[in-house]
Design a protein around this motif. Structure first.
Motif, PDB file in Angstrom:
ATOM      1  N   TRP A  73       0.822  -1.215   0.000  1.00  0.00           N
ATOM      2  CA  TRP A  73       0.000   0.000   0.000  1.00  0.00           C
ATOM      3  C   TRP A  73       0.852   1.260   0.000  1.00  0.00           C
ATOM      4  N   ARG A  74       1.980   1.223   0.686  1.00  0.00           N
ATOM      5  CA  ARG A  74       2.896   2.371   0.628  1.00  0.00           C
ATOM      6  C   ARG A  74       3.435   2.555  -0.786  1.00  0.00           C
ATOM      7  N   TYR A  83      -7.891  -1.086  -3.211  1.00  0.00           N
ATOM      8  CA  TYR A  83      -6.504  -1.435  -2.905  1.00  0.00           C
ATOM      9  C   TYR A  83      -6.417  -2.770  -2.187  1.00  0.00           C
ATOM     10  N   ARG A  93       1.756   1.950  -3.359  1.00  0.00           N
ATOM     11  CA  ARG A  93       0.572   2.199  -4.178  1.00  0.00           C
ATOM     12  C   ARG A  93       0.238   1.028  -5.101  1.00  0.00           C
ATOM     13  N   ALA A 128       8.408   5.439  -1.643  1.00  0.00           N
ATOM     14  CA  ALA A 128       6.971   5.675  -1.460  1.00  0.00           C
ATOM     15  C   ALA A 128       6.670   6.355  -0.140  1.00  0.00           C
ATOM     16  N   ASP A 164      -1.847  10.533  -0.685  1.00  0.00           N
ATOM     17  CA  ASP A 164      -3.226  10.167  -0.398  1.00  0.00           C
ATOM     18  C   ASP A 164      -3.854  11.175   0.556  1.00  0.00           C
TER      19      ASP A 164
END
Length: 544
Positions: free
Chosen positions: A84-85, A185, A87, A161, A167
């Motif tokens: 998630w970091r 996600y 993306r 990231a 975000d």
């Protein structure tokens, strides 16, 4: 309104805990020998940042999906937060899924979502893989390059990231922006009880919030007073399952600890309960059964639990009653919910107290409707298809060309193809999956009805009923029965039991006994697999 939480809001919350309580335990994974790998909030943050950099250095980026297909491992949550970091969306997949089915799911992901990149214990033969071993840092193993593929130019080095967050901050409940959708996600898979697991986008609407639809549905916190960070939850199953992963994230994002095992073992569970101040326990009926059948079960380790929740599969009545006796009716809760609903509907929850008043119920759902084939409400006590309201947003359904079932007569409601009935007071009872209903001699037969009758016998630990083909091609009923240790029951006893409670077409043609009903680690059963395993040939009946 509970809007979807942005991915950045999730890993930023971890960073907050890492800053304010760096040494607080976030995640514990116990191995088969009882040794535990532990990860603090500071380590979870740092490991996820390092993995985000590794993903970027390996070329993982937009247009790809990280498919996490490993057992519970100390790097499991770091991999998710790291993706998630970076993306990159994440798909959680059962490590027990066979090669052919895994390839079919990979093809679906490639066609609908993006190029799959696996996290696994061994390299995938066709895709890039991050291979996880004993340590916390996986090894990147590129997949085979397509024949005659041009050699790509070196891509520009992406910025770390973690240093370039873009975000938006997490919306608070009630914020108008909270209802806005964003690109998914997180993707989860169904349990695969009816065939190839289905892939679903999943929005985290309630995670980390103090008031959720779970609390509104009657999932009380008990009477114990807890300080912040002390609401430790022990998860007995694999984290790929929605009922394990979503609560684990919720616990983490409220600053508490998640404990799990690389493989479930009832004795190890008791050891962990003695070692740790566990507030709540998440468990499946299969694991509950294994605990109850332990020789010389000591109730002492379970005495400190404030809440025990179970789900993922139907719970036999003797197992439910055994756990009510073990932990108390006011601390045991069954959660009936489907990943397909994606947090759009209020979960159905029943306490042991309410279950004792109505044995077999899964709870009193808000706004649920039970309809016949024409979309009309059926009277109380009548079996129909169960539809749930989309109270908190749109249910996303499945990836691909499949959609959730809807009925024109109840707009805003969706069905996951479960059959059930409501009683006079609105309590829901689940009968079966629509796909499991059989045609026996022109009669509709619900295997769960037969299982319920056989399962009432005090000698029966577990039972599975499925259809199998007779010599003439007709479908007949096959019952596979697992007895409690030391119990004695014969085929004729089972048939007499069925004849005394069921119609002739509901009585199994074939009964066999086994030491264990074949189920997934989460306790799910594929009746098609049970039926295909029925003995055939001379002396085996009923097949040719």
């Amino acid at each position: 309104m509970y809007g979807p939480l942005p991915a950045a809001a999730l890993h930023e919350r971890i960073s907050e805990f890492a800053e304010n309580a760096p040494e607080r335990l976030a995640f514990v994974v116990a191995g088969p020998d009882g040794t535990c790998d532990q990860q603090t909030f500071a380590e979870l943050r740092d490991d996820s940042i390092a993995l985000a950099a590794l993903f970027a250095d390996s070329g993982l980026g937009p247009g790809e999906v990280l498919v996490v297909a490993i057992r519970n491992h100390i790097s499991y949550l770091s991999l998710v937060f790291g993706a998630w970091r970076a993306r990159v969306p994440v798909l959680l997949l059962s490590p027990g899924l066979g090669g052919t089915e895994r390839d079919q799911l990979a093809a679906l992901v490639a066609a609908e979502l993006g190029r799959p990149v696996f996290v696994d214990s061994a390299p995938h033969p066709r895709y890039d893989t991050f291979v996880v071993g004993a340590g916390r840092t996986p090894t990147f193993v590129p997949g085979p390059a397509p024949a005659n593929a041009p050699v790509p130019a070196d891509p520009p080095t992406p910025a770390p990231a973690d240093l370039t967050p873009a975000d938006p901050p997490a919306p608070s409940p009630g914020d108008p922006a909270a209802g806005a959708d964003e690109t998914p996600y997180l993707f989860l898979t169904s349990g695969g009880a009816t065939g190839l697991p289905k892939v679903m986008p999943y929005q985290l609407r309630f995670t980390g919030r103090s008031e959720t639809p779970y609390s509104k549905s009657g999932l009380r916190s008990g009477t114990h007073t807890r300080t912040p960070g002390s609401a430790t939850r022990l998860i007995c199953g694999n984290l790929f399952h929605t009922g394990n992963f979503a609560p684990s994230l919720h616990v983490l994002l409220t600053g508490s600890t998640v404990i799990t095992m690389s493989r479930f073992d009832p004795e190890l569970l008791c050891q962990l309960l003695r070692r740790h101040d566990v507030y709540s326990l998440g468990i499946t009926p299969l694991h509950m059964m294994q605990v109850l059948t332990m020789p010389g079960l000591d109730p002492e380790p379970f005495a400190g639990l404030t809440r025990v929740t179970h789900g993922a599969a139907p719970c036999p009545r003797w197992v439910k009653q055994g756990w009510i006796d073990l932990v108390g009716a006011d601390r045991l809760f069954e959660i009936y919910y489907s990943s397909e609903l994606g947090g759009s509907s209020q979960p159905v929850i029943v306490s042991g107290v309410d279950w004792l008043r109505r044995p077999g119920t899964v709870g009193q759902p808000a706004g649920a409707r039970v309809l016949d084939a024409e979309g009309r409400d059926v009277p109380p006590g009548t079996i129909g298809e169960v539809y749930f309201p989309q109270t908190y947003g749109r249910a996303h359904g499945y990836v691909g060309d499949r959609a959730l079932r809807t009925a024109a007569t109840v707009p805003g409601h969706v069905s996951v193809a479960d059959l059930g009935w409501l009683d006079e007071d609105g309590y829901l009872f689940i009968a079966d999956r629509m796909s499991d209903v059989l045609d026996i001699d022109g009669h509709r037969v619900l295997p769960s009805v037969v299982e319920e009758v056989i399962g009432r016998h005090p000698a029966v630990a577990d039972v599975a009923v499925a259809g199998t083909a007779a010599e003439d091609g007709a479908t007949v009923l096959y019952a596979l029965v697992q007895l409690l240790p030391g119990a004695d029951l014969g085929e004729d006893d089972v048939l007499d039991l069925c004849r005394g409670s069921l119609a002739a077409h509901e009585v199994p043609t074939l009964v066999r006994f086994t030491t264990a009903i074949p189920r997934t680690e989460e306790g799910k059963m594929r009746r098609s697999v049970i039926g295909a395993s029925a003995p055939t040939g001379p002396g085996g009946e009923p097949g040719a």
